[in-house]
Scaffold this motif. Sequence first.
Motif, mmCIF file in Angstrom:
data_model
loop_
_atom_site.group_PDB
_atom_site.id
_atom_site.type_symbol
_atom_site.label_atom_id
_atom_site.label_comp_id
_atom_site.label_asym_id
_atom_site.label_seq_id
_atom_site.Cartn_x
_atom_site.Cartn_y
_atom_site.Cartn_z
ATOM 1 N N ARG A 1 0.807 -1.227 0.000
ATOM 2 C CA ARG A 1 0.000 0.000 0.000
ATOM 3 C C ARG A 1 0.834 1.267 0.000
ATOM 4 O O ARG A 1 0.447 2.260 -0.611
ATOM 5 N N TYR A 2 1.968 1.277 0.679
ATOM 6 C CA TYR A 2 2.779 2.495 0.706
ATOM 7 C C TYR A 2 3.423 2.750 -0.642
ATOM 8 O O TYR A 2 3.642 3.901 -1.024
ATOM 9 N N SER A 3 3.702 1.704 -1.395
ATOM 10 C CA SER A 3 4.237 1.890 -2.747
ATOM 11 C C SER A 3 3.175 2.479 -3.663
ATOM 12 O O SER A 3 3.462 3.309 -4.518
ATOM 13 N N PHE A 4 1.920 2.042 -3.474
ATOM 14 C CA PHE A 4 0.826 2.501 -4.323
ATOM 15 C C PHE A 4 0.325 3.885 -3.920
ATOM 16 O O PHE A 4 0.067 4.729 -4.763
ATOM 17 N N MET A 5 0.142 4.103 -2.621
ATOM 18 C CA MET A 5 -0.517 5.319 -2.150
ATOM 19 C C MET A 5 0.409 6.282 -1.426
ATOM 20 O O MET A 5 -0.008 7.375 -1.063
ATOM 21 N N GLY A 6 1.634 5.861 -1.169
ATOM 22 C CA GLY A 6 2.556 6.718 -0.436
ATOM 23 C C GLY A 6 2.285 6.669 1.062
ATOM 24 O O GLY A 6 1.297 6.118 1.511
ATOM 25 N N LYS A 7 3.181 7.254 1.812
ATOM 26 C CA LYS A 7 3.051 7.284 3.261
ATOM 27 C C LYS A 7 3.136 8.728 3.710
ATOM 28 O O LYS A 7 4.001 9.474 3.269
ATOM 29 N N ARG A 8 2.230 9.125 4.578
ATOM 30 C CA ARG A 8 2.198 10.496 5.063
ATOM 31 C C ARG A 8 2.420 10.520 6.566
ATOM 32 O O ARG A 8 2.034 9.602 7.271
ATOM 33 N N ASP A 9 2.979 11.624 7.012
ATOM 34 C CA ASP A 9 3.205 11.811 8.437
ATOM 35 C C ASP A 9 2.113 12.665 9.078
ATOM 36 O O ASP A 9 2.130 12.888 10.281
ATOM 37 N N GLU A 10 1.195 13.147 8.262
ATOM 38 C CA GLU A 10 0.151 14.002 8.796
ATOM 39 C C GLU A 10 -1.221 13.529 8.346
ATOM 40 O O GLU A 10 -1.349 12.814 7.358
ATOM 41 N N CYS A 11 -2.238 13.944 9.094
ATOM 42 C CA CYS A 11 -3.626 13.596 8.773
ATOM 43 C C CYS A 11 -4.286 14.746 8.022
ATOM 44 O O CYS A 11 -3.845 15.897 8.104
ATOM 45 N N ARG A 12 -5.356 14.434 7.368
ATOM 46 C CA ARG A 12 -6.166 15.450 6.717
ATOM 47 C C ARG A 12 -6.747 16.354 7.804
ATOM 48 O O ARG A 12 -7.291 15.888 8.791
ATOM 49 N N LEU A 13 -6.645 17.657 7.613
ATOM 50 C CA LEU A 13 -7.151 18.611 8.584
ATOM 51 C C LEU A 13 -8.610 18.915 8.275
ATOM 52 O O LEU A 13 -8.963 19.231 7.145
ATOM 53 N N ASP A 14 -9.445 18.820 9.289
ATOM 54 C CA ASP A 14 -10.874 19.083 9.144
ATOM 55 C C ASP A 14 -11.252 20.240 10.063
ATOM 56 O O ASP A 14 -12.057 20.087 10.967
ATOM 57 N N SER A 15 -10.652 21.388 9.829
ATOM 58 C CA SER A 15 -10.851 22.540 10.713
ATOM 59 C C SER A 15 -12.292 23.045 10.723
ATOM 60 O O SER A 15 -12.750 23.611 11.702
#
Length: 136
Positions: free
Chosen positions: A102-116
Motif C-alpha cells: 500500500r505504501y508503494s501505491f498510495m505513499g506514506k504520510r506523516d500528517e492527517c487530513r485537517l478538518d478545521s
Amino acid sequence: MCNAAVNVALDWDPNGKLRFSALQSNVGRSLLEANGRKADDISSIVLVTKEGAFIKSDAILRITEELTPASLLPLKPAAVLSRFVIPKFLRDIIYDNVADNRYSFMGKRDECRLDSAGEFQKRFVDDSIAVDVDTQ
C-alpha cells in the motif's frame, strides 16, 4: 486512520453513508468483537453493516458500492459484478498484495487530513459509545 483510502471515501461519499473508526480504538475493538472477530485483529479492513462484518475484498467492494466519484465512474456496477464474477479467494489474494504494498501505491504520510471546519466530524464514530472489551 491517516490514509488515502479514508480520504477517498470521505470525498466520494457525499451523502455521508459511511462512518469510520480505527480498529485499534475502543469502538473499533468493540465492533470487531460484537461481530465475532477478535478485538485485537487489525489484519484487514473491516466493514460492519446490519448484515454483519465483511473483511478484505468483500469489505472493499461493498464500500465501493456506496461511493460516488466526481468523475462518475461506474463503481457500483463494477463492484457488484466483481463480487459475483471473481472468486473470493482470488479477490483476497489481490487484496493482500495491495495491502502488503500500500505504501508503494498510495505513499506514506506523516500528517492527517485537517478538518478545521468540522465537515467530517460526524463521519468518525465516537469512542464513547464503545463497550469496554477488556472487562467483558
